[in-house]
Scaffold this motif. Sequence first.
Motif: not given
Length: 496
Positions: A303, A338, A340, A427-428, A432, A493
Motif C-alpha cells: 500500500e 509498480h 496502479e 501494486h496497492l 484497489q 493514487w
Amino acid sequence: MTSSPANGLKGAQEPRINVFPASNSSAGDEAIELARAAGLHLDPWQQQVLRRSLGETPDGKWSAFEVGVLVSRQNGKGALLEARELAGLVLFGEKLIMHTAHELKTSLEAFRRVESLFKNHDDLRRMVKRVSMVNGSEGIELNNGARLRFVARSKGSGRGFSGDLIILDEAYALTDEQIEALLPTMSARPNPQIWYTSSPPLDAVSGLPLWRMRKRALRGGASVDGLAYFDWGQTLDDDYDDPAVWAAANPAMGYRISPDYVRRERESMSDVGFARERLGVWPSEDDDAGLINVRAWRQSGDEGSQLGDDVVFAADTTPDRSSTTIVAYGARTDELGHVEIVDRRDGTDWVVARLLELRAKWNPVAVALDTKGPAGSLLLELQQRGVNVPADTERPRRGELAVPTATEYAAACGQFADAVAQGRIRHLGDRQPVLLEAVRGVKARPLGDAWAWGRKHSAVDISPLVAATLARWAYVSRIDLIDQAPSAPLALWGGR
C-alpha cells in the motif's frame, strides 16, 4: 454409503459458523411476534437469526451493521426476509427498505410474498397507502411514509437513494461495483443495516464481497466487529452420502424438506452440484489454478508503493462501454515494477481529456492503447488532439501512442503473468480490489499459437488488467528508446 439413518432426522437449527456481536437487548422477539400475527410462523433457526441480528447497543443502534445468512435453497430464507422487512416497515421506523436480487424474477417473487402478507391481514392492509406495480421497480408504501422497493441489481442500483435497510438476496453473484453503488446510500442514515442472503458462490471468482465477509467471520476477533454471520454450509471433506450431514446443512429438514427428497437429489446430481446446492459447500479457493498466480499477486501488494521517475499510462474500456479504466505502470527505485489504477469512471466521454491532462502533467514514456479492443474508438480523437503513433522508421518520443500488434499483445499477457509469478510487480493491494477481481477471474482466449486475456470467457470485468498489461508492455518496450529526460516523481493514487 450412509453412516447414519435418515428417519426422524431434524435439520440443525444452529449454523456451523455462528458469529454475532454482543448486545444489550434485541428487537428480534418483536419482529417474531409481528410475523406470527401476520400469519408468518417462523422456524426456530429463523427466530434465532432475528434475535441475534437485531441485537441493540445501549444507544439503541443495531449491534450488527452487516448480516450474512448462508443457507441452501428451500430452507425458508424468503420467510426470514419477509419477517425482517415487515418489522422494518411497521415497527422500526425504517423509511426506505431496498430488496435487491441478482435476477428480476427473484425480486418479483419476493415482492408478491410481502404483498400477500399485507393483503391477507386486515390491520396490515389498512396501513398500505399504495402498491407500485411498475415492472422492475415494484414496491409498497405505507401511510407512515415507510417504503419497501424491490429491484434487480445492476452496477448503478441504489444510486440516489438513502436506505435504512438493504437486502442483497442472491449475494453469490454480488460484485464489488454493486456494493460500491449501494453502500454509500446508507452513510447518512441514523441506524442502517445491510443483509446478505445466499447459497455459496459458484466458484472462487464470483461473489467476492461474500467471500470477504466469510473470511472475516472465520478470522474472528476485531474483523467481526458489526458483523452477524450465520452459515449452515458443510465442508469439502464431509461425507455427502450421510443424512446427518444433510440435516446439518438444512435447518428445514424434517419440516419442509424430506430426507427422501434429498436422497433423490443425491442420486441425480453431480457431487459438485449436490455439495453446493444442498449442502452449502463453498468452492475451493485455489490461488494457483488460474492464468495468474493469485497468491503471488496478493503477496505483491504494497500500500505504500510508489512509482519512480518514468511512467506509462494505458486505458481500456469494457465491451459494453459502461466504464473505462486508466492504469499507470513504471519502475520503482528498487527496479521492481509498480502498477496502479489512476482513474476509473463510467462511460468513455471523459477518457481523452483525462489522458491529455495526465500527459501534460507527467510527460510519460508513452500512452498505450489496444486499438483492436473496445478502447480503439478513442484512437481518432487522441490523434486529432496531437497524440500520434510514431512511424516505424522514427525513434519514439515521450507521450506518443504505443499500440501493440496481436503478437505483441499475446506476448504482453504472458509476460505480465510471468512477472507476477516471479514477484517483479508491486501494486496497492486492498486499496484497489478491482485489480484483484480481474486477476482472479481472467480467462484465456487463443491468439494464433499463443493466448491472450479473453473478455468473453472471463466472468468478471478484466479491463483494469488489460490496461495494466498494456502499460507494462509499453514501458518495457519503450523505456530504452526514448530520451532520458525524466518527469517528476509520481505519487498518483489519491490527491491527484
